[in-house]
Write a protein that holds these residues in place. Structure first.
Motif, short mmCIF file in Angstrom:
data_model
loop_
_atom_site.label_atom_id
_atom_site.label_comp_id
_atom_site.label_asym_id
_atom_site.label_seq_id
_atom_site.Cartn_x
_atom_site.Cartn_y
_atom_site.Cartn_z
N UNK A 294 -62.45 0.13 -50.70
CA UNK A 294 -62.26 -0.50 -52.00
C UNK A 294 -60.86 -1.05 -52.17
N UNK A 295 -59.85 -0.33 -51.68
CA UNK A 295 -58.48 -0.80 -51.75
C UNK A 295 -58.29 -2.10 -50.99
N UNK A 296 -58.81 -2.15 -49.76
CA UNK A 296 -58.65 -3.36 -48.96
C UNK A 296 -59.48 -4.50 -49.52
N UNK A 297 -60.66 -4.20 -50.08
CA UNK A 297 -61.47 -5.25 -50.69
C UNK A 297 -60.77 -5.84 -51.90
N UNK A 298 -60.01 -5.01 -52.63
CA UNK A 298 -59.27 -5.50 -53.79
C UNK A 298 -58.17 -6.47 -53.39
N UNK A 299 -57.65 -6.33 -52.19
CA UNK A 299 -56.69 -7.32 -51.68
C UNK A 299 -57.39 -8.61 -51.28
N UNK A 300 -58.52 -8.45 -50.59
CA UNK A 300 -59.18 -9.59 -49.95
C UNK A 300 -59.92 -10.49 -50.94
N UNK A 301 -60.70 -9.91 -51.82
CA UNK A 301 -61.62 -10.71 -52.63
C UNK A 301 -60.94 -11.71 -53.56
N UNK A 302 -59.98 -11.29 -54.40
CA UNK A 302 -59.36 -12.29 -55.28
C UNK A 302 -58.54 -13.32 -54.51
N UNK A 303 -57.93 -12.91 -53.39
CA UNK A 303 -57.17 -13.87 -52.59
C UNK A 303 -58.10 -14.91 -51.98
N UNK A 304 -59.27 -14.47 -51.52
CA UNK A 304 -60.24 -15.41 -50.94
C UNK A 304 -60.75 -16.39 -52.00
N UNK A 305 -61.07 -15.88 -53.20
CA UNK A 305 -61.55 -16.76 -54.27
C UNK A 305 -60.44 -17.69 -54.74
N UNK A 306 -59.20 -17.21 -54.73
CA UNK A 306 -58.07 -18.07 -55.07
C UNK A 306 -57.95 -19.24 -54.10
N UNK A 307 -58.19 -18.98 -52.80
CA UNK A 307 -58.17 -20.06 -51.81
C UNK A 307 -59.24 -21.10 -52.11
N UNK A 308 -60.42 -20.64 -52.54
CA UNK A 308 -61.50 -21.57 -52.86
C UNK A 308 -61.11 -22.44 -54.05
N UNK A 309 -60.57 -21.81 -55.10
CA UNK A 309 -60.22 -22.54 -56.32
C UNK A 309 -59.12 -23.56 -56.06
N UNK A 310 -58.14 -23.21 -55.23
CA UNK A 310 -57.01 -24.12 -54.99
C UNK A 310 -57.27 -25.13 -53.88
#
Length: 458
Positions: free
Chosen positions: A115-131
Motif C-alpha cells: 500500500x505504501x509503494x502503491x501510494x507513491x506510484x498511482x498518483x504520480x502515474x495519473x499525474x503523468x497522464x494528465x500532464x
C-alpha cells in the motif's frame, strides 16, 4: 491559444507512456480483487480469522488511500517520473515478501508495504497522464485510465481464481515481480527526464498520519461491529475518535505551512462530486467481489477457478459500461450518466439480494458491474476534467485516495453485515450484504443527481 498549441507539440511517446503506466496502475487495482478470490485459501493455510482476512484487503487499501495525498504531493514536489519508478521497485519487492509469508503478521506487513509503494506510484502515474495529454486527447486518456480501474478489478478475480487453483495463492503476489521489473526497464527508456521542481515546500507527514489514523480507526470500528454489534459503547467511542481525527486533519491543513492538500480544491463542485462517485463506486465494487467469493466458495463449495470464471461476466460488463459511457458523455452529460449508472448498480445488487441462486448472483453482479463501470468514468472525468497542470498531482491523489478509502470502507462494512455467513454460520448474511449495497447505490444516485455539475448548463 493557437500559437501555444503550435509551439507545444504533443509528445510522440504519449500513447506508449499511457500504455505502460496504465499496466502499472492495473497491477495496483488487480492487487485488491486478485487477493479477494484467494482469501478463503489464505485463511485455511495460515489459520486467519474473519477480522484478519478483512484486514488483508483493508490493510492494503487503507495504507494506499491514507498516503495517496502524500504521494500526490510528492509527485508535484519531486517529479512524477521519480515517484513512478521508486514506487514500482518497492511494490515489486513487497509482493515477493507477501508471497513468501508463512504467518498472518508477515502477510499483513507486506500488504501495508504494498500500500505504501502503491501510494507513491498511482498518483504520480495519473499525474503523468494528465500532464502528457491535452484537450480532447486528455479526456480520451482519462477514459482509458478509468476503464482500466473498473474492468481491471473484475479481471483480477478471474486471474486470482486461475492462480489460486493452479500454482497456489502465493502466486497472486509472485506474478507482480516479472511484470514490475519489465515495466521499470521500459519506463526508464520512455519517460522523459524531469528536472526537480524548484520549490522549498515540504511534505506534510503529520497530515498523512492523521488522515490514515482517522480512516484506520473508522475501518476498525466497522470491522469490529460485525462481532460486537453496531450500537455499543465501544463502537460509539471508535466512531467519535475517527471524527475527531478527521477534524484535526482539516485543522492541520488550514494551519500547515506546506499542507498535504488544499481543502479548497476538495470543495470545488466538480472535484467534490467526482470523489463522491469514486468512493461509492469502489465500495460497491468491493462488495461484489468480497461477498461473491465467500458466497461461491464457502456457501456453495465452488473452487477458486470456477469462482473466477463465474465472475467473467462482471469483467465484461464493467468494460462495456466503462467504454460505452465515453460515447455519450458529451451528449447526455455526467450528471445523468452518474445517476443512471448508480441506479443500474443498485438494481444488480438488489437482484443478488432477493434471489438466492447462482444464476441470480452472476446476472446481478454483472449488471452491478456495468453500472459501476459507467460511474468510474464519470467520476474521473468530472473530478479531473478542469484541473490545471500544476494541480494535477494533488487532484490525482485526492481522487485515488477516495478510490482506496471506498474499497477499505466497503470491505469493512460488508464483512460486518455478512459476518455470520463469512464465518459459515448461515447464508442470510450474504443477502443482507447485497441489500446494503443496493440501498447505498440508490441513496448515492439521488445525491449525485443533486451535486454533480452539468457542464452544458454552466
Amino acid at each position: 491559444m493557437t500559437s501555444t498549441t503550435q509551439t507545444c507539440d504533443p509528445d510522440p511517446r504519449r500513447w506508449r507512456i499511457l500504455g505502460l503506466v496504465g499496466v502499472a496502475q492495473l497491477m495496483l487495482i488487480l492487487d485488491v480483487t486478485v487477493v479477494a478470490i484467494a482469501l478463503p485459501h489464505m485463511g485455511a493455510d495460515l489459520g486467519l480469522a474473519r477480522e484478519t482476512l478483512t484486514w488483508v484487503v483493508s490493510g492494503y487499501t487503507l495504507t494506499f488511500g491514507g498516503l495517496l495525498l502524500l504521494g500526490g504531493r510528492a509527485a508535484d514536489l519531486f517529479g512524477a517520473r521519480r515517484l513512478v519508478l521508486l514506487g514500482l521497485l518497492l511494490f515489486t519487492a513487497a509482493s515477493l515478501v507477501a508471497g513468501l509469508a508463512e504467518s498472518g503478521p508477515v502477510l499483513l506487513g507486506a500488504r501495508v508495504a504494498q500500500g505504501l509503494s502503491a501510494a507513491m506510484l498511482s498518483p504520480a502515474a495519473l499525474s503523468l497522464v494528465v500532464t502528457t495529454f491535452e484537450g480532447e486527447e486528455r479526456n480520451r486518456a482519462l477514459g482509458t485510465w478509468s476503464a482500466l480501474g473498473g474492468s481491471g478489478a473484475a479481471l483480477g478475480v478471474l486471474l486470482g481464481g486461475a492462480l489460486t487453483a493452479g500454482p497456489g495463492w502465493p502466486w497472486v503476489f509472485f506474478v507482480n515481480a516479472p511484470v514490475g521489473l519489465v515495466l521499470i526497464v521500459a519506463l526508464m527508456s520512455q519517460l522523459p527526464k524531469q528536472p526537480r521542481p524548484a520549490t522549498t515546500s515540504r511534505l506534510d507527514v503529520p497530515g498523512a498520519v492523521l488522515v490514515t489514523a482517522a480512516t484506520g480507526t473508522l475501518t476498525y470500528a466497522l470491522i469490529q461491529a460485525g462481532d460486537d454489534g453496531w450500537v455499543t459503547i465501544a463502537s460509539a467511542v471508535l466512531f467519535a475518535v475517527a471524527a475527531v481525527l478527521y477534524a484535526l486533519f482539516v485543522a492541520r491543513q488550514r494551519l500547515a505551512a506546506s499542507p498535504l492538500m488544499d481543502v479548497r480544491l476538495l470543495i470545488r463542485r466538480p472535484v467534490a462530486a467526482g470523489t463522491l462517485l469514486i468512493l461509492v463506486a469502489t465500495a460497491l465494487m468491493i462488495t461484489v467481489f468480497f461477498l461473491g467469493t465467500f458466497y461461491l466458495q464457502n456457501g456453495h463449495g465452488y473452487g477458486a477457478l470456477v469462482t473466477g470464471l463465474l465472475f467473467l461476466p462482471v469483467a465484461l460488463a464493467t468494460m462495456v459500461g466503462a467504454n460505452a459511457v465515453g460515447r455519450f458523455m458529451g451528449a447526455v452529460g455526467p450528471r445523468l450518466l452518474g445517476f443512471l449508472g448508480l441506479l443500474v448498480a443498485g438494481a444488480g445488487m438488489a437482484a443478488s439480494a432477493l434471489w438466492d441462486s447462482i444464476a441470480a448472483l452472476v446476472i446481478g453482479v454483472a449488471v452491478a458491474g456495468a453500472g459501476t463501470g459507467v460511474v468510474f468514468v464519470v467520476a474521473s472525468a468530472t473530478a479531473l476534467g478542469q484541473i490545471e497542470p500544476h494541480e494535477a498531482g494533488l487532484a490525482s491523489g485526492i481522487v485515488s485516495t477516495f478510490h482506496e478509502f471506498g474499497a477499505t470502507l466497503g470491505a469493512a462494512v460488508v464483512s460486518s453485515v455478512a459476518a455470520t455467513s463469512i464465518q459459515g454460520t448461515d447464508t442470510n448474511g450474504f443477502s443482507r450484504g447485497f441489500a446494503t449495497g443496493a440501498i447505498v447505490a440508490v441513496a448515492a444516485a439521488v445525491l449525485a443527481l443533486a451535486v454533480t455539475p452539468n457542464p452544458r448548463a454552466e
